[in-house]
Design a protein around this motif. Sequence first.
Motif, PDB file in Angstrom:
ATOM      1  N   GLN A 153       0.823  -1.210   0.000  1.00 56.23           N
ATOM      2  CA  GLN A 153       0.000   0.000   0.000  1.00 56.23           C
ATOM      3  C   GLN A 153       0.858   1.261   0.000  1.00 56.23           C
ATOM      4  N   TRP A 154       2.161   1.101   0.159  1.00 56.11           N
ATOM      5  CA  TRP A 154       3.083   2.235   0.231  1.00 56.11           C
ATOM      6  C   TRP A 154       3.947   2.282  -1.025  1.00 56.11           C
ATOM      7  N   PRO A 155       4.178   3.467  -1.591  1.00 51.36           N
ATOM      8  CA  PRO A 155       5.003   3.578  -2.804  1.00 51.36           C
ATOM      9  C   PRO A 155       6.505   3.499  -2.503  1.00 51.36           C
ATOM     10  N   MET A 156       6.889   2.413  -1.826  1.00 50.84           N
ATOM     11  CA  MET A 156       8.286   2.165  -1.501  1.00 50.84           C
ATOM     12  C   MET A 156       8.906   1.341  -2.623  1.00 50.84           C
ATOM     13  N   SER A 157      10.232   1.368  -2.718  1.00 51.47           N
ATOM     14  CA  SER A 157      10.906   0.513  -3.701  1.00 51.47           C
ATOM     15  C   SER A 157      10.791  -0.938  -3.241  1.00 51.47           C
ATOM     16  N   GLU A 158      10.923  -1.843  -4.183  1.00 46.99           N
ATOM     17  CA  GLU A 158      10.907  -3.266  -3.836  1.00 46.99           C
ATOM     18  C   GLU A 158      12.044  -3.589  -2.879  1.00 46.99           C
ATOM     19  N   GLU A 159      13.178  -2.964  -3.083  1.00 44.97           N
ATOM     20  CA  GLU A 159      14.331  -3.180  -2.204  1.00 44.97           C
ATOM     21  C   GLU A 159      14.015  -2.751  -0.762  1.00 44.97           C
ATOM     22  N   GLN A 160      13.317  -1.628  -0.604  1.00 50.82           N
ATOM     23  CA  GLN A 160      12.914  -1.182   0.733  1.00 50.82           C
ATOM     24  C   GLN A 160      11.945  -2.179   1.362  1.00 50.82           C
ATOM     25  N   LYS A 161      10.975  -2.640   0.576  1.00 49.64           N
ATOM     26  CA  LYS A 161      10.008  -3.612   1.101  1.00 49.64           C
ATOM     27  C   LYS A 161      10.704  -4.897   1.536  1.00 49.64           C
ATOM     28  N   GLN A 162      11.634  -5.379   0.728  1.00 50.37           N
ATOM     29  CA  GLN A 162      12.350  -6.606   1.075  1.00 50.37           C
ATOM     30  C   GLN A 162      13.183  -6.422   2.339  1.00 50.37           C
ATOM     31  N   ALA A 163      13.788  -5.256   2.493  1.00 50.55           N
ATOM     32  CA  ALA A 163      14.577  -4.982   3.700  1.00 50.55           C
ATOM     33  C   ALA A 163      13.688  -4.987   4.937  1.00 50.55           C
ATOM     34  N   VAL A 164      12.482  -4.428   4.832  1.00 54.75           N
ATOM     35  CA  VAL A 164      11.538  -4.450   5.964  1.00 54.75           C
ATOM     36  C   VAL A 164      11.131  -5.883   6.265  1.00 54.75           C
ATOM     37  N   LEU A 165      10.756  -6.629   5.251  1.00 53.13           N
ATOM     38  CA  LEU A 165      10.314  -8.011   5.460  1.00 53.13           C
ATOM     39  C   LEU A 165      11.414  -8.862   6.102  1.00 53.13           C
ATOM     40  N   ALA A 166      12.663  -8.597   5.725  1.00 57.11           N
ATOM     41  CA  ALA A 166      13.802  -9.335   6.285  1.00 57.11           C
ATOM     42  C   ALA A 166      14.233  -8.775   7.633  1.00 57.11           C
ATOM     43  N   ARG A 167      13.643  -7.641   8.032  1.00 57.79           N
ATOM     44  CA  ARG A 167      14.033  -6.917   9.255  1.00 57.79           C
ATOM     45  C   ARG A 167      15.524  -6.588   9.222  1.00 57.79           C
ATOM     46  N   ASP A 168      15.997  -6.265   8.012  1.00 59.79           N
ATOM     47  CA  ASP A 168      17.389  -5.869   7.820  1.00 59.79           C
ATOM     48  C   ASP A 168      17.465  -4.357   8.016  1.00 59.79           C
ATOM     49  N   LEU A 169      17.616  -3.958   9.258  1.00 59.03           N
ATOM     50  CA  LEU A 169      17.580  -2.533   9.587  1.00 59.03           C
ATOM     51  C   LEU A 169      18.765  -1.774   9.012  1.00 59.03           C
ATOM     52  N   ASN A 170      19.911  -2.408   8.903  1.00 59.12           N
ATOM     53  CA  ASN A 170      21.052  -1.740   8.274  1.00 59.12           C
ATOM     54  C   ASN A 170      20.757  -1.429   6.813  1.00 59.12           C
ATOM     55  N   ARG A 171      20.110  -2.363   6.126  1.00 54.87           N
ATOM     56  CA  ARG A 171      19.739  -2.119   4.726  1.00 54.87           C
ATOM     57  C   ARG A 171      18.671  -1.029   4.655  1.00 54.87           C
TER      58      ARG A 171
END
Length: 143
Positions: A53-71
């Motif tokens: 629902q958010w116009p984030m990049s796919e890379e940002q979404k994947q980083a959130v899903l992975a809980r990769d806070l550094n990314r």
Amino acid sequence: MALNKPYRDIPGTTIFDAEQSRRGYHLNQFCMSLMTADNRARFKADERGYLDQWPMSEEQKQAVLARDLNRCIALGGNIYFLAKIGATDGKSFQQMAGSMTGMSEEEYRDMMIGGGRSIEGNRFIGEDGDAQAHRQPQGKGRS
């Protein structure tokens, strides 16, 4: 015209400047949405659907899903906004910071109580044996 950003030469550090703010705007807005219980529940029920629902990049979404806070930080996230993800997951800021350093919560706590990271090591990404001497401040204490 691009600004000179000498702070980009600090190893392991991402400065949250205007460029990073623009890059991470929607990521950070997503994080802020987690301040309400309803949105936290919606996110936990269908993380990918909520992120879409958010116009984030796919890379940002994947980083959130992975809980990769550094990314997430590299992609424009601000740690104070990203803390909302940790809180949604029931994690303390100390637990999050430990995970970002590759340490357990206890190791991270002990390091911080002990004064933080050592100042030894490279101070500049491009540093070599002679570079550090050239970058030290002039004046008192310099031999």
